[in-house]
Design a protein around this motif. Structure first.
Motif, PDB file in Angstrom:
ATOM      1  N   ASP A  95       0.835  -1.195   0.000  1.00 29.15           N
ATOM      2  CA  ASP A  95       0.000   0.000   0.000  1.00 29.15           C
ATOM      3  C   ASP A  95       0.871   1.248   0.000  1.00 29.15           C
ATOM      4  N   CYS A  96       0.285   2.356  -0.408  1.00 29.13           N
ATOM      5  CA  CYS A  96       0.999   3.626  -0.369  1.00 29.13           C
ATOM      6  C   CYS A  96       1.087   4.111   1.080  1.00 29.13           C
ATOM      7  N   ASP A  97       2.219   4.721   1.424  1.00 31.59           N
ATOM      8  CA  ASP A  97       2.401   5.197   2.794  1.00 31.59           C
ATOM      9  C   ASP A  97       2.474   6.720   2.856  1.00 31.59           C
ATOM     10  N   CYS A  98       1.925   7.410   1.828  1.00 25.81           N
ATOM     11  CA  CYS A  98       1.926   8.862   1.878  1.00 25.81           C
ATOM     12  C   CYS A  98       0.934   9.331   2.938  1.00 25.81           C
ATOM     13  N   LYS A  99       1.014  10.590   3.290  1.00 24.34           N
ATOM     14  CA  LYS A  99       0.217  11.127   4.397  1.00 24.34           C
ATOM     15  C   LYS A  99      -1.275  10.939   4.168  1.00 24.34           C
ATOM     16  N   THR A 100      -1.739  11.217   2.955  1.00 28.06           N
ATOM     17  CA  THR A 100      -3.178  11.112   2.669  1.00 28.06           C
ATOM     18  C   THR A 100      -3.665   9.684   2.780  1.00 28.06           C
ATOM     19  N   CYS A 101      -2.971   8.761   2.108  1.00 24.71           N
ATOM     20  CA  CYS A 101      -3.403   7.359   2.109  1.00 24.71           C
ATOM     21  C   CYS A 101      -3.323   6.761   3.509  1.00 24.71           C
ATOM     22  N   THR A 102      -2.268   7.053   4.243  1.00 26.45           N
ATOM     23  CA  THR A 102      -2.106   6.502   5.580  1.00 26.45           C
ATOM     24  C   THR A 102      -3.203   6.997   6.512  1.00 26.45           C
ATOM     25  N   SER A 103      -3.556   8.270   6.402  1.00 22.57           N
ATOM     26  CA  SER A 103      -4.588   8.808   7.280  1.00 22.57           C
ATOM     27  C   SER A 103      -5.942   8.195   6.972  1.00 22.57           C
ATOM     28  N   TRP A 104      -6.200   7.887   5.690  1.00 24.60           N
ATOM     29  CA  TRP A 104      -7.468   7.266   5.328  1.00 24.60           C
ATOM     30  C   TRP A 104      -7.528   5.815   5.809  1.00 24.60           C
ATOM     31  N   SER A 105      -6.469   5.081   5.540  1.00 27.00           N
ATOM     32  CA  SER A 105      -6.498   3.640   5.820  1.00 27.00           C
ATOM     33  C   SER A 105      -6.378   3.334   7.299  1.00 27.00           C
ATOM     34  N   SER A 106      -5.846   4.262   8.088  1.00 26.11           N
ATOM     35  CA  SER A 106      -5.701   4.015   9.523  1.00 26.11           C
ATOM     36  C   SER A 106      -6.648   4.875  10.333  1.00 26.11           C
ATOM     37  N   ALA A 107      -7.798   5.199   9.732  1.00 28.42           N
ATOM     38  CA  ALA A 107      -8.769   6.044  10.419  1.00 28.42           C
ATOM     39  C   ALA A 107      -9.194   5.420  11.739  1.00 28.42           C
ATOM     40  N   SER A 108      -9.455   6.271  12.702  1.00 30.66           N
ATOM     41  CA  SER A 108      -9.833   5.806  14.029  1.00 30.66           C
ATOM     42  C   SER A 108     -11.110   4.983  13.972  1.00 30.66           C
ATOM     43  N   ARG A 109     -11.199   4.010  14.831  1.00 27.89           N
ATOM     44  CA  ARG A 109     -12.409   3.193  14.879  1.00 27.89           C
ATOM     45  C   ARG A 109     -13.603   3.989  15.401  1.00 27.89           C
ATOM     46  N   ASN A 110     -13.349   5.136  15.972  1.00 21.02           N
ATOM     47  CA  ASN A 110     -14.417   5.928  16.553  1.00 21.02           C
ATOM     48  C   ASN A 110     -14.788   7.133  15.698  1.00 21.02           C
ATOM     49  N   SER A 111     -14.214   7.247  14.527  1.00 19.83           N
ATOM     50  CA  SER A 111     -14.506   8.404  13.696  1.00 19.83           C
ATOM     51  C   SER A 111     -14.457   8.035  12.225  1.00 19.83           C
ATOM     52  N   LEU A 112     -15.047   8.893  11.412  1.00 23.21           N
ATOM     53  CA  LEU A 112     -15.076   8.718   9.971  1.00 23.21           C
ATOM     54  C   LEU A 112     -15.001  10.106   9.361  1.00 23.21           C
ATOM     55  N   TYR A 113     -14.154  10.274   8.343  1.00 19.90           N
ATOM     56  CA  TYR A 113     -14.026  11.599   7.761  1.00 19.90           C
ATOM     57  C   TYR A 113     -15.343  12.000   7.108  1.00 19.90           C
ATOM     58  N   VAL A 114     -15.771  13.217   7.372  1.00 18.74           N
ATOM     59  CA  VAL A 114     -16.999  13.746   6.772  1.00 18.74           C
ATOM     60  C   VAL A 114     -16.774  15.197   6.388  1.00 18.74           C
ATOM     61  N   HIS A 115     -17.142  15.532   5.160  1.00 22.51           N
ATOM     62  CA  HIS A 115     -17.075  16.920   4.693  1.00 22.51           C
ATOM     63  C   HIS A 115     -18.430  17.553   4.971  1.00 22.51           C
ATOM     64  N   VAL A 116     -18.440  18.612   5.755  1.00 25.33           N
ATOM     65  CA  VAL A 116     -19.676  19.275   6.139  1.00 25.33           C
ATOM     66  C   VAL A 116     -19.714  20.670   5.533  1.00 25.33           C
ATOM     67  N   GLN A 117     -20.800  20.965   4.839  1.00 24.50           N
ATOM     68  CA  GLN A 117     -20.999  22.306   4.286  1.00 24.50           C
ATOM     69  C   GLN A 117     -22.251  22.894   4.909  1.00 24.50           C
ATOM     70  N   SER A 118     -22.066  23.877   5.782  1.00 23.66           N
ATOM     71  CA  SER A 118     -23.166  24.539   6.468  1.00 23.66           C
ATOM     72  C   SER A 118     -23.496  25.852   5.777  1.00 23.66           C
ATOM     73  N   PRO A 119     -24.624  26.472   6.111  1.00 21.54           N
ATOM     74  CA  PRO A 119     -24.984  27.767   5.506  1.00 21.54           C
ATOM     75  C   PRO A 119     -23.862  28.781   5.622  1.00 21.54           C
ATOM     76  N   ASP A 120     -23.630  29.536   4.538  1.00 22.97           N
ATOM     77  CA  ASP A 120     -22.533  30.495   4.489  1.00 22.97           C
ATOM     78  C   ASP A 120     -22.680  31.613   5.507  1.00 22.97           C
ATOM     79  N   ASP A 121     -23.920  31.963   5.820  1.00 24.80           N
ATOM     80  CA  ASP A 121     -24.137  33.089   6.728  1.00 24.80           C
ATOM     81  C   ASP A 121     -24.083  32.700   8.197  1.00 24.80           C
TER      82      ASP A 121
END
Length: 480
Positions: A178-204
């Motif tokens: 597997d790739c060991d770059c920062k992005t790939c490593t952070s994705w593949s070793s994500a915490s068992r208690n969290s999941l990356y989520v992109h949140v877009q809330s109202p601009d105002d």
């Protein structure tokens, strides 16, 4: 007409013949790669490649004897001695057909062995199909013997479950392939208690009135939504909705239960009470599972290219879906690629080694050739997935859900009162349009929209503006 029919028949015959030869050869190649990878997995550092292993194995074997384990693959099965028997953690039963069947897991973990698709460890090759048919024919001519029951389970699953129950990962992260770059490593070793989520809330900064959960498909990422649909929502939609797009990678065996559990944590962490769901491809299965779990919280359900294959009576669901998704044909090319990914563990791992591990090189070349004129978010999302994640998710979600999805659709039909919209590209070669037609037949009230000249990806990518408007219309027409 007679000439055309004959020509079509010859074409089909040639395709069948070529497919037989090619996939028989691939069966043999996969067995060879199995042996190669068993040796290569002893290499600890990513810099060691397959050629180095054969030379260094003699010198390293003594050093690794107390540290490394022989990493099994799904080509091999273990005996009853490999079972986790302490405290009754694993119960395994087998029928009289000679094939292993996983029943349940009894432990403090929520994971159940029945969530693991048998397509992971039971994928007969063309050669073995012929051999089995010959053996069965010979047995029919002999005296019928008394049936015996054996208990076996694939050793890879046992090892992974040992790691899960013991609180340790069964494979190092990242593995050497597997790739060991920062992005790939952070994705593949994500915490068992969290999941990356992109949140877009109202601009105002105002409090959103409603939430929308976006779930991407196989070997993709949240960028599938954030780079396409998110920027095209109107100002009124931006001020009204909070948009949440998750990255599906998970951990361990990548079962349906595990993926849903991780999304549930996102729902809890962001205090989501009721929400719309928009899901693409494999994500549609997770969307249906969530809808069944939260029937009173779903405001609308939008499924794009759902992988639904109604299983005929008498067929084994997981194996039937495997054959539909990956028919082992050399043409069209999409079917050939799916067959490599689904049927051949070691060949698909080799592809990941060549492409994903070296993705920075491929990304550089692609950007250099296009002079940065084309966004590469689809490629980047594909590259970040490890073979371990992709392999297990493909089998455990798409194939493993074969016996569950009918029940999910029936629950949505009978218990949910939300709007259901199904969208499919007519030119989709990954999942045929018949999948969405079958969903419509199961949920008659669903609004089915088939888009001409669009495939599995372009049903959204390149169509994002009109799709964003359509989503806004769906949400605005939702019952309050």
């Amino acid at each position: 007409m007679g000439f055309r029919s004959s020509l079509a028949f010859v074409g089909r015959l040639v395709n069948e013949l070529v497919s037989f030869v090619v996939f028989s050869a691939l069966d043999l190649l996969d067995v060879f790669l199995c042996l190669v990878y068993k040796l290569a997995d002893y290499a600890k550092e990513a810099a060691l490649d397959l050629l180095d292993v054969f030379l260094c194995l003699v010198y390293k074997l003594a050093d690794y004897a107390k540290e490394a384990e022989w990493k099994p693959c799904y080509c091999s099965s273990s005996s009853t001695n490999d079972m986790i028997a302490s405290s009754g953690n694993i119960l395994v039963s087998d029928g009289n057909n000679g094939r292993s069947k996983i029943v349940c897991l009894c432990s403090s973990s929520k994971l159940q062995l029945e969530d693991i698709s048998d397509t992971l460890y039971c994928r007969s090759s063309i050669v073995s199909d012929i051999s089995r048919a010959t053996v069965e024919e010979l047995r029919r001519k002999k005296v019928k013997r008394s049936a015996t029951t054996t208990v076996t389970i694939n050793s890879t699953i046992v090892q992974m479950l040992k790691g899960k129950i013991g609180g340790q990962q069964s494979h190092p992260v990242p593995r050497w392939s597997d790739c060991d770059c920062k992005t790939c490593t952070s994705w593949s070793s994500a915490s068992r208690n969290s999941l990356y989520v992109h949140v877009q809330s109202p601009d105002d900064g105002s409090i959103p009135k409603e939430d929308v959960l976006f779930i991407h498909g196989f070997i993709s990422s949240s960028a599938f939504w954030t780079e396409t649909v998110f920027p095209n929502f109107s100002e009124s939609a931006r001020s009204k909705y909070r948009l949440l797009a998750v990255d599906l990678l998970g951990f361990s065996l990548y079962t349906l239960r595990e993926h849903v559990d991780m999304i549930e944590r996102v729902i809890e962490q962001h205090d989501v009470k009721s929400f719309h769901i928009v899901a693409h491809s494999l994500g549609s299965i997770l969307a249906l599972a969530l809808a069944v779990k939260y029937p009173d919280s779903i405001k609308s359900l939008t499924l794009l290219a759902p992988p639904y294959f109604p299983v005929p009576k008498g067929e084994q669901g997981t194996q039937y879906v495997l054959r539909k998704v990956a028919p082992r044909r050399v043409w069209p090319l999409m079917a050939f690629g799916a067959s490599l990914a689904c049927w051949y563990e070691h060949i698909s791992r080799t592809i990941c080694l060549l492409i994903c591990k070296n993705h920075r090189v491929w990304e550089f070349l692609f950007k250099f050739i296009t002079r940065n004129r084309i966004k590469t978010f689809l490629m980047e999302g594909f590259f970040c997935h490890t073979h371990n994640a992709a392999w297990h998710t493909l089998h455990n979600i798409i194939c493993g859900s074969a016996d569950k999805i009918d029940g999910y659709l029936d629950t949505v039909r009978d218990r949910l009162d939300c709007n259901v919209t199904v969208i499919h590209g007519r030119k989709d070669e990954v999942l045929p349009v018949e999948c969405s037609i079958a969903v419509k037949s199961r949920i008659p009230r669903a609004n089915l929209k088939i888009i001409d000249n669009k495939d599995h990806i372009t049903v959204i990518v390149g169509n994002q503006k009109s799709f964003a408007r359509e989503l806004e219309e769906i949400w605005n027409n939702t019952k309050q």
